[in-house]
Design a protein around this motif. Structure first.
Motif, mmCIF file in Angstrom:
data_model
loop_
_atom_site.group_PDB
_atom_site.id
_atom_site.type_symbol
_atom_site.label_atom_id
_atom_site.label_comp_id
_atom_site.label_asym_id
_atom_site.label_seq_id
_atom_site.Cartn_x
_atom_site.Cartn_y
_atom_site.Cartn_z
ATOM 1 N N ALA A 95 0.834 -1.205 0.000
ATOM 2 C CA ALA A 95 0.000 0.000 0.000
ATOM 3 C C ALA A 95 0.869 1.256 0.000
ATOM 4 O O ALA A 95 0.599 2.213 -0.726
ATOM 5 N N PHE A 96 1.931 1.244 0.801
ATOM 6 C CA PHE A 96 2.823 2.401 0.827
ATOM 7 C C PHE A 96 3.673 2.476 -0.440
ATOM 8 O O PHE A 96 3.897 3.547 -0.980
ATOM 9 N N LYS A 97 4.125 1.337 -0.911
ATOM 10 C CA LYS A 97 5.002 1.294 -2.081
ATOM 11 C C LYS A 97 4.283 1.704 -3.357
ATOM 12 O O LYS A 97 4.836 2.399 -4.199
ATOM 13 N N HIS A 98 3.039 1.278 -3.514
ATOM 14 C CA HIS A 98 2.317 1.497 -4.765
ATOM 15 C C HIS A 98 1.186 2.512 -4.648
ATOM 16 O O HIS A 98 0.413 2.686 -5.582
ATOM 17 N N GLY A 99 1.105 3.189 -3.495
ATOM 18 C CA GLY A 99 0.090 4.224 -3.319
ATOM 19 C C GLY A 99 0.507 5.515 -3.994
ATOM 20 O O GLY A 99 1.479 5.570 -4.745
ATOM 21 N N ARG A 102 3.231 11.004 -3.259
ATOM 22 C CA ARG A 102 3.484 12.038 -2.254
ATOM 23 C C ARG A 102 2.664 11.846 -0.992
ATOM 24 O O ARG A 102 3.081 12.241 0.083
ATOM 25 N N ASN A 103 1.483 11.268 -1.107
ATOM 26 C CA ASN A 103 0.617 11.089 0.049
ATOM 27 C C ASN A 103 -0.188 9.803 -0.118
ATOM 28 O O ASN A 103 -1.298 9.837 -0.631
ATOM 29 N N PRO A 104 0.360 8.668 0.315
ATOM 30 C CA PRO A 104 -0.323 7.407 0.059
ATOM 31 C C PRO A 104 -1.652 7.257 0.803
ATOM 32 O O PRO A 104 -2.514 6.516 0.361
ATOM 33 N N ASP A 105 -1.869 7.980 1.908
ATOM 34 C CA ASP A 105 -3.130 7.949 2.649
ATOM 35 C C ASP A 105 -3.595 6.505 2.864
ATOM 36 O O ASP A 105 -4.668 6.096 2.427
ATOM 37 N N VAL A 106 -2.756 5.718 3.527
ATOM 38 C CA VAL A 106 -3.052 4.305 3.748
ATOM 39 C C VAL A 106 -4.035 4.156 4.898
ATOM 40 O O VAL A 106 -3.858 4.732 5.967
ATOM 41 N N GLN A 107 -5.073 3.375 4.654
ATOM 42 C CA GLN A 107 -6.110 3.126 5.657
ATOM 43 C C GLN A 107 -6.282 1.622 5.821
ATOM 44 O O GLN A 107 -6.214 0.872 4.854
ATOM 45 N N LEU A 108 -6.522 1.202 7.055
ATOM 46 C CA LEU A 108 -6.820 -0.193 7.332
ATOM 47 C C LEU A 108 -8.145 -0.228 8.087
ATOM 48 O O LEU A 108 -8.281 0.392 9.140
ATOM 49 N N ARG A 109 -9.083 -0.942 7.507
ATOM 50 C CA ARG A 109 -10.424 -1.009 8.087
ATOM 51 C C ARG A 109 -10.867 -2.466 8.139
ATOM 52 O O ARG A 109 -10.648 -3.220 7.193
ATOM 53 N N THR A 110 -11.478 -2.862 9.243
ATOM 54 C CA THR A 110 -12.084 -4.186 9.308
ATOM 55 C C THR A 110 -13.574 -4.015 9.541
ATOM 56 O O THR A 110 -14.017 -3.031 10.138
#
Length: 121
Positions: A95-99, A102-110
């Protein structure tokens, strides 16, 4: 480091860097355990170990030290912590590598889904 931070709960800049360093060390140790699991999987010697785990605690630990938004259900599930860790670390890394560069805005939701066709759930 953990003992020192436990005795110094204040949030100074120096302690913030020390906390981040501790999170990086934990991630490095987890990576070593994952490498061992990879080798065992490749040699067909990995032994599955299902155990009850608090999902929120597990995923929060895997995301510590990373700039992510978390929304994780607080429930206990049975899973293999090592295999789940391999999958989660790979997904988070991707997610960080291919987001966005400049701003990957990674979110994890269950989410908890209930199957209405299955009685008793």
């Amino acid at each position: 480091i953990e003992l020192f931070l436990k005795d110094h709960p204040e949030d100074t800049t120096s302690l913030l860097y020390l906390r981040r360093s501790m999170e990086c060390l934990r991630r490095g140790m987890r990576t070593c355990r994952h490498r061992q699991a990879y080798l065992q999987l490749a040699a067909d010697r990995y032994k599955l170990s299902l155990q009850p785990v608090n999902l929120r605690s597990l995923l929060t630990e895997h995301c510590s030290g990373r700039n992510m938004q978390l929304s994780i259900a607080d429930l206990t599930v049975r899973l293999d912590v090592t295999l789940c860790g391999l999958i989660m670390d790979n997904a988070i890394s991707n997610a960080f590598k291919h987001g966005h560069p400049r701003n990957p805005d990674v979110q994890l939701r269950t989410e908890v889904l209930v199957d209405s066709a299955t009685p008793g759930q």
